[in-house]
Design an enzyme around this catalytic site. Structure first.
Site, PDB file in Angstrom:
ATOM      1  N   GLY A   1       5.116  -4.083  11.151  1.00  0.00           N
ATOM      2  CA  GLY A   1       5.743  -5.272  10.760  1.00  0.00           C
ATOM      3  C   GLY A   1       4.894  -6.379  11.491  1.00  0.00           C
ATOM      4  O   GLY A   1       5.499  -7.390  11.889  1.00  0.00           O
ATOM      5  N   LYS A   2       3.666  -6.202  11.938  1.00  0.00           N
ATOM      6  CA  LYS A   2       2.881  -7.374  12.447  1.00  0.00           C
ATOM      7  C   LYS A   2       2.279  -8.291  11.498  1.00  0.00           C
ATOM      8  O   LYS A   2       2.090  -9.358  11.760  1.00  0.00           O
ATOM      9  CB  LYS A   2       1.753  -6.613  13.246  1.00  0.00           C
ATOM     10  CG  LYS A   2       2.019  -5.886  14.294  1.00  0.00           C
ATOM     11  CD  LYS A   2       1.106  -5.161  14.727  1.00  0.00           C
ATOM     12  CE  LYS A   2       1.429  -4.078  16.216  1.00  0.00           C
ATOM     13  NZ  LYS A   2       0.452  -3.249  16.649  1.00  0.00           N
ATOM     14  N   GLU A   3       1.933  -7.747  10.167  1.00  0.00           N
ATOM     15  CA  GLU A   3       1.597  -8.733   9.008  1.00  0.00           C
ATOM     16  C   GLU A   3       2.644  -8.674   8.041  1.00  0.00           C
ATOM     17  O   GLU A   3       3.256  -7.716   7.737  1.00  0.00           O
ATOM     18  CB  GLU A   3       0.185  -8.369   8.726  1.00  0.00           C
ATOM     19  CG  GLU A   3      -0.918  -9.333   9.291  1.00  0.00           C
ATOM     20  CD  GLU A   3      -1.364  -8.761  10.663  1.00  0.00           C
ATOM     21  OE1 GLU A   3      -1.375  -9.921  11.526  1.00  0.00           O
ATOM     22  OE2 GLU A   3      -1.327  -7.666  11.274  1.00  0.00           O
TER      23      GLU A   3
END
Length: 355
Positions: A312-314
């Site tokens: 879910g970081k990018e």
């Protein structure tokens, strides 16, 4: 093979040499080629889009020992033009620049030199760059002098510490990265600050009876609280290491500060499906990395943005590009391309802190 196959969609365009070609134009043409030249061209393109995007906050992670190689004034230029909203460097990169800002120098050297002889001569080697140990120590003593001005009865986040340090250096006309950041209201977080001359300076201050406390958790809280002032985020990583991980976490853990697991004022958060504890994710919309680290060893520094999507970081629909290239090649080229191409008065994101 016919282009209708579905694979042959975009042609490679050979670069033609011209003595009138701008760097920005060359990078645009490189983006039409292949390998890391294409990726470097895409880095310049995505960086340009980030600078011109409305309501975007740009985080800049700066690792390695790049200030010794003539790169630190590029970082100052980014800050002065507000192409950086938040800077997360290693301690080395915001201390070793002070050596030159004080009027000393680094020197071109030889990686094959006899290092025992260099040690005896008082010379430190950074691959093929030399630095005088006496200059390094004078810089460290200067930082110790600053630490002695602080209130030893309280703790500081690295951000507040570096803001005060930048202001102190600025008054001495030492135009370092932290001084430039302070003048331009760009917060600087350094989560591994002790692993640098700042830690050495703290030891010197300790020997004089002045104890410095940097509160790492307060740092993390202040960093995540910035989510309240942010709409969309773009990230730029020069190298990897702690700066990259710290910034990546901004997308996935800031919600933990709040009982409802949502950052106040932020919209368009994502949630995972499943039966576990609910969290809200705010993936980075733009992401650039210039690195020489490889992904197959499993480390964060070489981790691909594609892999980071699983955390879910990018944002999988975002503008994401990684260029496997020496930053001392890429940074000067990309910064000059931006200087040629970008004509925008960027105000940047202004954050509020308690100090």
């Amino acid at each position: 093979m016919k282009e209708e196959s579905g694979y042959l969609k975009k042609k490679v365009k050979a670069i033609e040499v011209s003595d009138e070609k701008l760097i920005s134009k060359l990078l645009e043409e490189m983006a039409e080629t292949g390998f890391q030249g294409k990726n470097l061209g895409r880095v310049a393109d995505v960086f340009h889009k980030m600078v011109e995007a409305p309501d975007l906050t740009i985080f800049f992670g700066y690792a390695g020992s790049l200030s010794t190689t003539g790169q630190w004034k590029i970082i100052n230029w980014f800050i002065e033009n507000r192409y950086i909203d938040v800077l997360i460097p290693t301690g080395a990169n915001i201390s070793e620049d002070i050596v030159e800002a004080m009027g000393f120098s680094y020197w071109q050297g030889n990686p094959s030199e006899d290092d025992a002889k260099l040690f005896s001569a008082g010379v430190n080697r950074y691959y093929d760059v030399y630095g005088a140990e006496a200059d390094y120590l004078e810089m460290t003593e200067l930082l110790a002098e600053f630490i002695m001005t602080l209130d030893k009865s309280r703790s500081y986040s690295s951000r507040e510490f570096l803001k005060r340090c930048g202001h102190w250096l600025d008054k001495k006309n030492i135009n370092s990265i932290v001084a430039t950041a302070t003048r331009n209201e760009v917060p600087v977080f350094c989560p591994a600050i002790a692993d640098s001359p700042y830690g050495d300076a703290a030891l010197i201050a300790q020997s004089r009876g002045h104890h410095l406390t940097i509160d790492a958790i307060q740092d993390y809280v202040e960093f995540m609280e910035m989510g309240k002032y942010v709409t969309d985020t773009g990230v730029i990583y020069i190298g990897g290491g702690v700066p990259k991980d710290f910034i990546q976490l901004f997308a996935v853990t800031g919600d933990l500060l709040y009982e409802d697991r949502k950052v106040p004022g932020r919209t368009a958060g994502l949630n995972r499906k499943g039966t576990g504890p609910q969290e809200t994710y705010y993936p980075h919309k733009y992401a650039i990395q210039i690195t020489t680290d490889s992904p197959q060893w499993g480390g964060l520094s070489g981790c691909t943005f594609k892999e980071a999507v699983s955390w879910g970081k990018e944002n999988p629909e975002g503008s994401l590009v990684q260029c496997y290239c020496d930053a001392t090649i890429a940074l000067p080229i990309v910064s000059h391309a931006l200087s040629e191409k970008t004509d925008v008065d960027r105000k940047g994101t202004i954050f509020k802190f308690s100090d």
